[in-house]
Design a protein around this motif. Structure first.
Motif, PDB file in Angstrom:
ATOM      1  N   ALA A 242       0.846  -1.194   0.000  1.00 57.70           N
ATOM      2  CA  ALA A 242       0.000   0.000   0.000  1.00 57.70           C
ATOM      3  C   ALA A 242       0.885   1.249   0.000  1.00 57.70           C
ATOM      4  O   ALA A 242       1.980   1.253   0.544  1.00 57.70           O
ATOM      5  N   GLN A 243       0.364   2.279  -0.640  1.00 62.11           N
ATOM      6  CA  GLN A 243       1.130   3.517  -0.707  1.00 62.11           C
ATOM      7  C   GLN A 243       1.014   4.293   0.601  1.00 62.11           C
ATOM      8  O   GLN A 243      -0.008   4.244   1.279  1.00 62.11           O
ATOM      9  N   THR A 244       2.067   5.000   0.924  1.00 61.71           N
ATOM     10  CA  THR A 244       2.061   5.880   2.098  1.00 61.71           C
ATOM     11  C   THR A 244       2.683   7.222   1.733  1.00 61.71           C
ATOM     12  O   THR A 244       3.504   7.306   0.815  1.00 61.71           O
ATOM     13  N   VAL A 245       2.276   8.252   2.448  1.00 62.35           N
ATOM     14  CA  VAL A 245       2.812   9.591   2.270  1.00 62.35           C
ATOM     15  C   VAL A 245       3.241  10.109   3.637  1.00 62.35           C
ATOM     16  O   VAL A 245       2.457  10.046   4.585  1.00 62.35           O
ATOM     17  N   THR A 246       4.452  10.630   3.722  1.00 59.24           N
ATOM     18  CA  THR A 246       4.984  11.095   5.000  1.00 59.24           C
ATOM     19  C   THR A 246       5.401  12.557   4.914  1.00 59.24           C
ATOM     20  O   THR A 246       6.170  12.937   4.033  1.00 59.24           O
ATOM     21  N   GLN A 247       4.873  13.340   5.823  1.00 60.75           N
ATOM     22  CA  GLN A 247       5.313  14.719   5.981  1.00 60.75           C
ATOM     23  C   GLN A 247       5.932  14.793   7.369  1.00 60.75           C
ATOM     24  O   GLN A 247       5.234  14.733   8.371  1.00 60.75           O
ATOM     25  N   SER A 248       7.234  14.920   7.413  1.00 60.44           N
ATOM     26  CA  SER A 248       7.965  14.785   8.672  1.00 60.44           C
ATOM     27  C   SER A 248       8.037  16.068   9.485  1.00 60.44           C
ATOM     28  O   SER A 248       8.526  16.058  10.614  1.00 60.44           O
ATOM     29  N   GLN A 249       7.565  17.156   8.920  1.00 55.85           N
ATOM     30  CA  GLN A 249       7.627  18.452   9.607  1.00 55.85           C
ATOM     31  C   GLN A 249       6.218  18.856  10.054  1.00 55.85           C
ATOM     32  O   GLN A 249       5.457  19.359   9.237  1.00 55.85           O
ATOM     33  N   PRO A 250       5.864  18.673  11.296  1.00 60.45           N
ATOM     34  CA  PRO A 250       4.522  19.067  11.737  1.00 60.45           C
ATOM     35  C   PRO A 250       4.300  20.574  11.626  1.00 60.45           C
ATOM     36  O   PRO A 250       3.186  21.016  11.346  1.00 60.45           O
ATOM     37  N   GLU A 251       5.380  21.332  11.837  1.00 62.79           N
ATOM     38  CA  GLU A 251       5.242  22.779  11.816  1.00 62.79           C
ATOM     39  C   GLU A 251       6.525  23.428  11.302  1.00 62.79           C
ATOM     40  O   GLU A 251       7.628  22.957  11.592  1.00 62.79           O
ATOM     41  N   MET A 252       6.350  24.479  10.522  1.00 69.06           N
ATOM     42  CA  MET A 252       7.488  25.234  10.009  1.00 69.06           C
ATOM     43  C   MET A 252       7.173  26.715  10.153  1.00 69.06           C
ATOM     44  O   MET A 252       6.006  27.126  10.094  1.00 69.06           O
ATOM     45  N   SER A 253       8.229  27.508  10.270  1.00 64.52           N
ATOM     46  CA  SER A 253       8.069  28.963  10.316  1.00 64.52           C
ATOM     47  C   SER A 253       8.982  29.596   9.285  1.00 64.52           C
ATOM     48  O   SER A 253      10.066  29.078   9.001  1.00 64.52           O
ATOM     49  N   VAL A 254       8.530  30.702   8.725  1.00 66.76           N
ATOM     50  CA  VAL A 254       9.335  31.418   7.741  1.00 66.76           C
ATOM     51  C   VAL A 254       9.088  32.908   7.916  1.00 66.76           C
ATOM     52  O   VAL A 254       7.974  33.339   8.243  1.00 66.76           O
ATOM     53  N   GLN A 255      10.119  33.662   7.703  1.00 67.95           N
ATOM     54  CA  GLN A 255       9.990  35.110   7.764  1.00 67.95           C
ATOM     55  C   GLN A 255       9.361  35.584   6.456  1.00 67.95           C
ATOM     56  O   GLN A 255       9.651  35.052   5.373  1.00 67.95           O
ATOM     57  N   GLU A 256       8.518  36.579   6.556  1.00 66.37           N
ATOM     58  CA  GLU A 256       7.920  37.156   5.362  1.00 66.37           C
ATOM     59  C   GLU A 256       9.006  37.528   4.371  1.00 66.37           C
ATOM     60  O   GLU A 256      10.063  38.049   4.752  1.00 66.37           O
TER      61      GLU A 256
END
Lengths: 119, 116
Positions: B1-15
């Motif tokens: 079965a296929q799986t998708v992983t996003q390992s970063q629950p949260e990110m921040s970036v400066q405008e």
């Protein structure tokens, strides 16, 4: 293009009543429509896939007698939550995928969602 | 079965800065589609970008571009010149190209905060 509407956007009902949510593709014909449920701060959970004119395919663990899905035309699918209970309170989202002959095929376009609160 | 992983629950970036959101997937299929969707506080899911696996060229949409590495099964999203309106949950999704298989496999999402 590729606009999907949902109605109502917000519904509050009493426990034991049934609630119907409509999903419409406004500017394209949707061969396949999908119904999702989303809990706060979580990803979308697929409930069922429906193709126009045929019975919906439910994901494992989803009660088909509880969540009735009808896809009567290429632009309309409905989800009826029967005998709703407080645990059915959630955010429900539909999406639509266009016919294979169109450039939109393969991509799901989402409605704005319906917030259901069962008291 | 296929799986998708996003390992970063949260990110921040400066405008006005650039940020990259990661997504990896697992599949034995050779033909498929990959997507990035944005879900702002309104909770409307908005298509950001789409990539067909058979295309070697990375998809771009204005300030959004992807780095698609098929062999590594990686599909990252780069947002350039970040704007306050980019603040949202971002979901990566996989869809098989096998006929009759239309459903998505979603990742768990990455919440992007944009700092003024």
């Amino acid at each position: 293009g590729a606009v999907v509407s949902q109605h109502p956007s917000w519904v509050i009902c009493k426990s034991g009543t049934s609630v119907k949510i409509e999903c419409r593709s406004l500017d394209f014909q949707a061969t396949t429509m999908f119904w999702y449920r989303q809990f706060p701060k979580q990803s979308l959970m697929l409930m069922a896939t429906s193709n126009e004119g045929s019975k919906a395919t439910y994901e494992q663990g989803v009660e088909k007698d509880k969540f009735l899905i009808n896809h009567a035309s290429l632009t309309l699918s409905t989800l009826t939550v029967t005998s709703a209970h407080p645990e059915d309170s959630s955010f429900y989202i539909c999406s639509a995928s266009a016919q294979p002959t169109t450039g939109l095929w393969g991509t799901q376009y989402f409605g704005p969602g319906t917030r259901l609160l069962v008291l | 079965a296929q799986t998708v992983t996003q390992s970063q629950p949260e990110m921040s970036v400066q405008e006005a800065e650039t940020v990259t959101l990661s997504c990896t997937y697992d599949t034995s299929e050779s033909d498929y589609y990959l997507f990035w969707y944005k879900q702002p506080p309104s909770r409307q899911m908005i298509l950001v970008i789409r990539q067909e696996a058979y295309k070697q060229q990375n998809a771009t949409e204005n300030r959004f571009s992807v780095n698609f590495q098929k062999a590594a099964k990686s599909f990252s999203l780069k947002i350039s010149d970040s704007q306050l309106g980019d603040a949202a949950m971002y979901f990566c999704a996989y869809r098989s190209a096998v006929s009759g298989t239309y459903k998505y496999i979603f990742g768990t999402g990455t919440r992007l905060k944009v700092l003024a």
